[in-house]
Design an enzyme around this catalytic site. Structure first.
Site, short mmCIF file in Angstrom:
data_model
loop_
_atom_site.label_atom_id
_atom_site.label_comp_id
_atom_site.label_asym_id
_atom_site.label_seq_id
_atom_site.Cartn_x
_atom_site.Cartn_y
_atom_site.Cartn_z
N LYS A 29 -53.55 -56.14 5.81
CA LYS A 29 -54.99 -55.75 5.35
C LYS A 29 -55.42 -56.62 4.46
CE LYS A 29 -54.90 -51.44 7.57
NZ LYS A 29 -55.05 -49.61 7.47
N ARG A 39 -40.03 -57.86 -6.66
CA ARG A 39 -39.59 -59.06 -6.40
C ARG A 39 -40.89 -60.13 -5.70
NH1 ARG A 39 -34.01 -61.19 -3.94
NH2 ARG A 39 -33.48 -60.74 -6.26
N HIS A 49 -35.30 -64.26 -13.41
CA HIS A 49 -34.52 -62.94 -12.79
C HIS A 49 -33.79 -62.29 -14.10
CE1 HIS A 49 -32.86 -60.28 -10.17
NE2 HIS A 49 -32.22 -61.01 -9.32
N ARG A 83 -28.43 -57.48 -2.73
CA ARG A 83 -27.68 -57.05 -3.86
C ARG A 83 -28.70 -56.14 -4.99
NH1 ARG A 83 -24.82 -60.36 -1.30
NH2 ARG A 83 -26.83 -61.27 -1.12
N THR A 84 -29.85 -56.98 -5.09
CA THR A 84 -30.82 -56.60 -6.32
C THR A 84 -31.30 -55.24 -5.72
OG1 THR A 84 -31.07 -58.81 -7.09
CG2 THR A 84 -32.64 -56.85 -7.62
#
Length: 382
Positions: A140, A161, A189, A110-111
């Site tokens: 890496k 995120r 959030h 959703r986000t």
């Protein structure tokens, strides 16, 4: 011999003095560069985003505490405008040639999709990086800050995120362009909380910052489920408390009811933060859901987050602690809306979906409108 020794001592002293001067010069130069950076620590100060659109331009969003009550009113109005725009025209091109990076080191549907849809609706484009997947940066051993600094070479803003709390703040400290926090571990959030507040106001017909006589005397919000790990409820509790301060923006009196299993209570540091607004905010704790929803306006449900538990046994002990179903809704207040950040597992039965009080899918749509507003404000095109 003595003269030779003295010569060496004086030479060494001159060398050390020169090195010290160069070090101080370098440090001062670094300090000036940091203070002039658009996303330096000054851009994430509390109460820095106001009703003046210029305060949003080029700013990163780390926490809901950055936004003043007047800033919330601006965001609410801008979000309403975005909803009208989408429903009448589908969008516009105010962000044409703007590129957004969506960087997710934790799973997201959703986000990530709503941010991508938001920038697309406004004529911009996006590049997506799955931090969990097959990226050279991850394989890496590149630092997170270096990854974002590199992506900034191609983009105008970043949505990030990450599973580690505090990681987004570290990135913002070194970034030159806006970074929007899409969740940092069990921290915050903020964009979810902002769309949640927009939904509450929209569903209950509240105009933030409107006429005081039109504000509800009391707003009762029940936060249910995994309150320990739920970054959505951490941000929402803070945002609601700040909005209720003074009784002039959201409601005259706010009641936050925390309903959770004994091991998943709202963290003490969140309750301590909310407590500074105690003149207009009351906090209550429950384990019985039927008692918690008595007289409630909003039931905000969260899932028990399996991925946050150390063992399967710990998760199994609390899984299914609360279930919102048609039977519960038959006993709930007639105008109590039900919200959920989604995804749901088994905490809301599908037999609740046809109920007009089930607001969670409308809530998801609102997420796109609010994120459109955020991007437009931060990129200077409201």
């Amino acid at each position: 011999f003595c003269r030779e020794t003295l010569f060496h001592v004086l030479a060494l002293r001159s060398l050390l003095l020169c090195l010290d001067i160069n070090f101080l010069s370098s440090r001062n130069q670094h300090s000036i560069m940091a203070s002039s950076s658009p996303s330096s620590s000054s851009s994430v100060q509390e109460d820095s985003l106001t009703s003046d659109p210029s305060t949003w331009v080029g700013s990163s969003l780390l926490s809901v505490t950055q936004i003043t009550k007047s800033g919330l009113s601006l965001l609410h109005t801008t979000s309403q405008g975005m909803r009208t725009l989408v429903r009448t025209q589908g969008g516009d091109d105010r962000l044409k040639h703007k590129v957004l990076a969506t960087v997710f080191y934790e799973a997201s549907t959703r986000t990530s999709c709503s941010f991508q849809a938001a920038v697309s609706r406004l004529g911009g484009s996006f590049i997506h990086v799955d931090g969990q997947g097959n990226t050279s940066a991850k394989k890496k051993g590149e630092t997170l800050s270096d990854t974002i600094r590199c992506l900034e070479c191609y983009t105008d803003a970043t949505v990030l995120r990450h599973p580690i709390q505090g990681s987004v703040a570290d990135v913002i400290a070194t970034s030159l362009k806006p970074v929007l926090n899409a969740g940092d571990g069990v921290g915050e959030h903020p964009t979810q909380a902002l769309l949640d507040l927009f939904t509450i106001c929209d569903e209950l017909d509240i105009t933030p910052g409107g006429k005081q006589e039109d504000l509800p005397d009391k707003l009762v919000v029940v936060l249910l489920g995994d309150l320990k790990h739920g970054r959505t409820v951490h941000s929402l509790a803070k945002l609601l408390a700040r909005s209720a301060e003074g009784g002039t923006t959201l409601c005259k009196q706010l009641v936050l009811r925390y309903c959770a299993p004994p091991t998943l209570e709202m963290p003490a540091y969140i309750q301590e933060y909310v407590n500074q607004f105690s003149a207009n905010v009351q906090q209550e704790s429950y384990t019985d859901l039927n008692q918690a929803i008595d007289g409630a306006n909003v039931l905000y449900v969260t899932r028990v987050q399996k991925e946050r538990f150390a063992t399967e046994e710990d998760y199994a002990n609390v899984k299914g602690s609360y279930v919102v179903n048609a039977d519960l809704m038959s006993m709930a207040p007639s105008k109590m809306i039900v919200m959920h950040p989604l995804p749901r597992v088994d905490e809301i039965s599908t037999d609740v979906d046809p109920d007009s009080r089930a607001a969670y899918f409308r809530q998801m749509e609102n997420g796109m409108f609010v994120r459109m507003a955020l991007l437009a404000l931060v990129l200077g095109k409201p």
